[in-house]
Design a protein around this motif. Structure first.
Motif, mmCIF file in Angstrom:
data_model
loop_
_atom_site.group_PDB
_atom_site.id
_atom_site.type_symbol
_atom_site.label_atom_id
_atom_site.label_comp_id
_atom_site.label_asym_id
_atom_site.label_seq_id
_atom_site.Cartn_x
_atom_site.Cartn_y
_atom_site.Cartn_z
ATOM 1 N N GLY A 86 22.222 0.006 3.722
ATOM 2 C CA GLY A 86 21.263 0.928 3.572
ATOM 3 C C GLY A 86 19.788 0.130 2.660
ATOM 4 O O GLY A 86 19.936 -1.144 2.237
ATOM 5 N N ASN A 87 18.866 0.505 2.673
ATOM 6 C CA ASN A 87 17.224 -0.053 2.054
ATOM 7 C C ASN A 87 16.554 1.234 1.434
ATOM 8 O O ASN A 87 17.331 2.721 1.577
ATOM 9 N N TRP A 88 14.967 0.993 0.779
ATOM 10 C CA TRP A 88 14.535 1.931 0.526
ATOM 11 C C TRP A 88 14.119 3.611 1.691
ATOM 12 O O TRP A 88 13.375 4.123 0.503
ATOM 13 N N ARG A 89 14.371 2.801 2.850
ATOM 14 C CA ARG A 89 14.174 3.271 3.805
ATOM 15 C C ARG A 89 14.802 4.740 4.024
ATOM 16 O O ARG A 89 15.198 5.789 4.631
ATOM 17 N N LYS A 90 16.410 3.837 4.144
ATOM 18 C CA LYS A 90 17.184 4.411 4.882
ATOM 19 C C LYS A 90 18.638 4.466 4.508
ATOM 20 O O LYS A 90 18.910 2.676 3.393
ATOM 21 N N ALA A 91 19.540 5.405 3.725
ATOM 22 C CA ALA A 91 20.484 5.454 2.877
ATOM 23 C C ALA A 91 21.877 4.969 3.973
ATOM 24 O O ALA A 91 21.741 4.695 5.108
ATOM 25 N N ARG A 92 22.764 4.107 3.193
ATOM 26 C CA ARG A 92 23.252 3.365 4.181
ATOM 27 C C ARG A 92 25.116 4.181 3.792
ATOM 28 O O ARG A 92 24.922 5.939 3.701
#
Length: 206
Positions: A99-105
């Motif tokens: 994940g990252n700031w745009r998409k959850a893991r």
């Protein structure tokens, strides 16, 4: 190279496994006399159990988010002869993406595995295949076949709890078995074009 570029790690398992993972009445297993390790007493008849062993080995070392692949061979006894088959296996377990700031893991699932398999087929030039329901077997909780020319090229799905339980594995595992020789036979004839690279740059005339 494609799988490594996708962040997957290559396994290198032994060709020997324990017969304890298989029914006692199987007649197609290739037994050997292994004096160095009596528990590893058959040539592996499939790619799944060695992959599960690798996953357990990594889980025990706190490595639980796994994207693995392996090129290898299986061995079965047929008409008193040993039949070897080449495979590419792919296994997913744990979180597929951190994940990252745009998409959850998210945890690995069937669709992540299918996307990888289809990209592999596309890179190989295998495009003329169809989806078919798999016959029920003990290995998978659910699975699907990719078929071409009445041959199963790939079988993929979610590993059954019973099979995972034989390795004391609680995590969900998604596994694909690609029959390498069959894939090669179904490749398109791709024409490679080459152009000679000039030794000197072109000169502009004014």
């Amino acid at each position: 190279d494609y799988l490594s570029a996708k962040g997957m790690l290559q396994m290198m398992n032994l060709s020997l496994v324990s017969s304890n993972f298989y029914p006692k009445d199987r007649s197609d297993l290739v037994y050997i006399h292994n004096t160095s390790n009596e528990s590893l007493n058959i040539m592996r008849p499939d790619m799944l159990h060695p992959a599960l062993n690798t996953i357990v080995h990594n889980h025990n070392r706190n490595q639980k988010n796994l994207k693995l692949f392996e090129f290898g061979r299986t061995y079965l006894l047929k008409d008193q002869k040993i039949v070897e088959r080449e495979h590419l296996s792919i296994a997913l377990s744990g979180f597929f993406s951190e994940g990252n700031w745009r998409k959850a893991r998210h945890k690995a699932d069937y669709y992540d595995l299918l996307e990888i398999v289809e990209c592999v087929l596309q890179n190989l030039g295998v495009v003329d295949y169809r989806f078919s329901d798999s016959a029920e077997n003990e290995y998978f909780e659910y699975s699907i076949d990719l078929v071409a020319n009445q041959q199963v090229l790939v079988k993929l799905g979610k590993v059954s709890r019973e099979i995972a339980g034989k390795h004391n594995l609680d995590e969900e595992v998604y596994f694909a078995d690609l029959h390498w020789r069959k894939l090669q036979k179904n490749q398109l004839s791709l024409q490679r074009l080459s152009v000679n690279i000039p030794w000197f740059k072109g000169i502009l005339h004014w």
